[in-house]
Design an enzyme around this catalytic site. Structure first.
Site, PDB file in Angstrom:
ATOM      1  CD  GLU A   1      -3.261   8.076  -4.342  1.00  0.00           C
ATOM      2  OE1 GLU A   1      -3.420   9.030  -3.547  1.00  0.00           O
ATOM      3  OE2 GLU A   1      -3.713   6.935  -4.129  1.00  0.00           O
TER       4      GLU A   1
ATOM      5  CE  LYS B   1      -3.871   2.395   0.494  1.00  0.00           C
ATOM      6  NZ  LYS B   1      -3.543   3.686   1.084  1.00  0.00           N
TER       7      LYS B   1
END
Length: 316
Positions: free
Chosen positions: A196, A189
């Protein structure tokens, strides 16, 4: 399946609703009584305290912690460890540093407790779209919790598995996957969020160039165009198009961009592993820069240009 859920903020509350709609028995608690009462109006069982939440769960219990990373998560995990029994499971679904997961898993092990870390992506849209789940911890416990993961995840939907992917050996095509032992889920993550940052920065710079080009581009039209058949199409582009249609000038934003911490951790991991991460590092630094109108570095640049070339700083 029964699950305790702690933390009913932007994501936690929606996760509770998705689990209830999927047929699971959720017992929810939050420090804010209003948040608990709001879920109770949706037919979800609420607890008035952490002790009540634990007593309302049937062993072996599973409690999902969805509170801010750092001290809030640390304190919640410690409080749960004191109240839970052997073979119960603590699940951290927040944005925790993977090294903290490794330590916590080691700390609760003597009590016979299991610790799972689940990197959760989906934001406020997850209630409808589902959540991408990156799971760390003991494989047998991940298997035990599969009904929960399967309900929270988006499922395969209309996205066909990649050519050659053996779907009999993985659940990745359903939107959740066991990544490895403690910390592995949050490590994946962490890198996800670092990427991102880079993707968002690429879109931001591209649209900024378009805005300043010698043409009268309608950015909302360009964004909408790229959503169809373009190699740069993505959900982030969908969200950019949505924002530009609503406000083409983005006038309601100042441009002060925060970071959740995972971008920093990604860069730290790259340094520790001697892996070059030029784009991700730059994207993080741009966020730092966005919070300052004029830095000392910028002032020094102006001063040096004036010193060596007599360049006068333009007045805004």
């Amino acid at each position: 399946m029964q699950l305790g859920l702690i933390g009913l903020g932007r994501m936690g509350g929606n996760m509770a609703r998705r689990l209830k709609n999927g047929g699971h028995d959720v017992v929810a608690w939050d420090r804010s009584p209003d948040a608990v009462q709001k879920l109770q109006r949706d037919g979800i069982a609420g607890a008035s305290s952490l002790d009540e939440l634990v007593t309302r769960l049937t062993p072996p219990r599973a409690v999902w912690v969805m509170v801010p990373a750092g001290d809030p998560t640390e304190q919640t995990v410690a409080a749960l460890a004191e109240r839970l029994q052997r073979d119960d499971v603590i699940i951290d679904g927040g944005n925790t540093h993977f090294k903290d997961d490794i330590r916590r898993a080691r700390d609760v092990e003597p009590r016979g407790l299991h610790y799972m870390d689940v990197g959760t992506s989906g934001g406020v849209w997850g209630a409808d779209r589902g959540y991408c789940l990156m799971i760390g911890g003991p494989a047998p416990i991940a298997a035990r919790l599969t009904p929960i993961f399967r309900t929270l995840a988006p499922g395969q939907g209309a996205i066909e598995p990649s050519d050659g992917l053996d779907v009999t050996r993985t659940t990745a095509h359903e939107g959740f996957v066991h990544c490895g032992p403690a910390g592995a889920g949050h490590f994946v993550k962490m890198i996800h969020n670092g990427i991102e940052y880079g993707l968002m920065q690429s879109y931001a710079e591209g649209f900024d160039i378009l805005r300043n080009a010698p043409y009268d581009f309608k950015l909302e039209d360009v964004a909408e165009l790229w959503r169809r058949g373009s190699v740069v199409s993505s959900w982030l582009l969908d969200l950019a198009a949505r924002a530009l249609v609503k406000d083409p000038q983005l006038s309601e934003y100042v441009g002060n961009v925060a970071d959740s911490g995972e971008g920093r951790w990604t860069v730290q991991a790259a340094l520790e592993q001697d892996v070059p991460a030029d784009v991700l590092t730059t994207a993080l630094y741009v966020r730092f820069r966005s919070r300052r109108e004029h830095t000392l570095a910028e002032k020094l640049l102006s001063a040096l240009r004036a010193q060596f070339g007599g360049h006068v700083e333009p007045k805004s």
